[in-house]
Design a protein around this motif. Structure first.
Motif, PDB file in Angstrom:
ATOM      1  N   THR A  80       5.184   9.186  -5.796  1.00 55.92           N
ATOM      2  CA  THR A  80       5.811   9.623  -4.550  1.00 55.92           C
ATOM      3  C   THR A  80       4.886   9.339  -3.379  1.00 55.92           C
ATOM      4  O   THR A  80       3.728   9.773  -3.370  1.00 55.92           O
ATOM      5  CB  THR A  80       6.155  11.114  -4.610  1.00 55.92           C
ATOM      6  N   ALA A  81       5.385   8.601  -2.389  1.00 54.66           N
ATOM      7  CA  ALA A  81       4.565   8.191  -1.253  1.00 54.66           C
ATOM      8  C   ALA A  81       5.431   7.413  -0.272  1.00 54.66           C
ATOM      9  O   ALA A  81       6.566   7.035  -0.593  1.00 54.66           O
ATOM     10  CB  ALA A  81       3.400   7.316  -1.702  1.00 54.66           C
ATOM     11  N   ILE A  82       4.856   7.171   0.888  1.00 52.27           N
ATOM     12  CA  ILE A  82       5.429   6.176   1.793  1.00 52.27           C
ATOM     13  C   ILE A  82       4.781   4.846   1.420  1.00 52.27           C
ATOM     14  O   ILE A  82       3.544   4.753   1.346  1.00 52.27           O
ATOM     15  CB  ILE A  82       5.161   6.510   3.262  1.00 52.27           C
TER      16      ILE A  82
ATOM     17  N   PHE B 297       0.857  -1.174   0.000  1.00 53.95           N
ATOM     18  CA  PHE B 297       0.000   0.000   0.000  1.00 53.95           C
ATOM     19  C   PHE B 297       0.899   1.231   0.000  1.00 53.95           C
ATOM     20  O   PHE B 297       2.101   1.129   0.243  1.00 53.95           O
ATOM     21  CB  PHE B 297      -0.887   0.013   1.252  1.00 53.95           C
ATOM     22  N   ARG B 298       0.308   2.367  -0.273  1.00 58.57           N
ATOM     23  CA  ARG B 298       1.095   3.602  -0.200  1.00 58.57           C
ATOM     24  C   ARG B 298       0.222   4.748   0.274  1.00 58.57           C
ATOM     25  O   ARG B 298      -1.003   4.726   0.118  1.00 58.57           O
ATOM     26  CB  ARG B 298       1.710   3.937  -1.559  1.00 58.57           C
ATOM     27  N   ARG B 299       0.891   5.734   0.864  1.00 56.61           N
ATOM     28  CA  ARG B 299       0.202   6.949   1.288  1.00 56.61           C
ATOM     29  C   ARG B 299       0.987   8.128   0.781  1.00 56.61           C
ATOM     30  O   ARG B 299       2.140   8.341   1.203  1.00 56.61           O
ATOM     31  CB  ARG B 299       0.075   7.017   2.805  1.00 56.61           C
ATOM     32  N   ALA B 300       0.383   8.879  -0.116  1.00 49.58           N
ATOM     33  CA  ALA B 300       0.999  10.095  -0.644  1.00 49.58           C
ATOM     34  C   ALA B 300       0.675  11.265   0.275  1.00 49.58           C
ATOM     35  O   ALA B 300      -0.316  11.221   1.018  1.00 49.58           O
ATOM     36  CB  ALA B 300       0.483  10.366  -2.050  1.00 49.58           C
ATOM     37  N   PRO B 301       1.474  12.318   0.230  1.00 44.14           N
ATOM     38  CA  PRO B 301       1.218  13.480   1.087  1.00 44.14           C
ATOM     39  C   PRO B 301      -0.183  14.032   0.882  1.00 44.14           C
ATOM     40  O   PRO B 301      -0.605  14.295  -0.261  1.00 44.14           O
ATOM     41  CB  PRO B 301       2.279  14.488   0.640  1.00 44.14           C
TER      42      PRO B 301
END
Length: 121
Positions: free
Chosen positions: A91-93, A37-41
């Motif tokens: 771009t993300a975590i 999974f990812r979380r972008a700003p």
């Protein structure tokens, strides 16, 4: 409970590639469906990819299909996310997760701490 540690994030230019790794310890890794999974700003966490226990079945978000590849090595307790043709919007975590799987975050009960991926334009 399985413990997960991601690695491999970093800064890359548009069009570049990165390979993320997620190493698991604890209970039987091969019994878990694994996901990324990812979380972008400023955005909600979103599903990226998932892979079944044996690695035969994978599923991707439309936004990464054809560019990202999820794989696993059950002998080494590692799941990978190969990312190519990266875009600034990637771009993300990035987080790996273990559980019952598929696309819903609530189906995963173990999460890593995340690794930052930054794609410069």
């Amino acid at each position: 409970q399985v413990q997960l540690v991601e690695s491999g994030g970093g800064l890359v230019q548009t069009g570049g590639s990165l390979r993320l790794s997620c190493t698991a310890s604890g209970r039987a890794f091969s019994s878990y469906v694994m996901g990324w999974f990812r979380r972008a700003p400023g955005k909600e966490r979103e599903f990226v990819a998932t892979i079944n226990w044996g690695g035969e079945t994978t599923y991707y978000a439309d936004s990464v299909k054809g560019r990202f590849t999820i794989s696993r090595d059950n002998a080494r307790n590692v799941v990978y996310l190969q990312m190519t043709s990266l875009k600034p919007e990637d771009t993300a975590i990035y987080y790996c997760a273990a559980g019952a799987g598929f696309t819903l975050a609530r189906n995963y009960n173990a999460w890593g701490q995340g690794t930052q991926v930054t794609v410069s334009s």
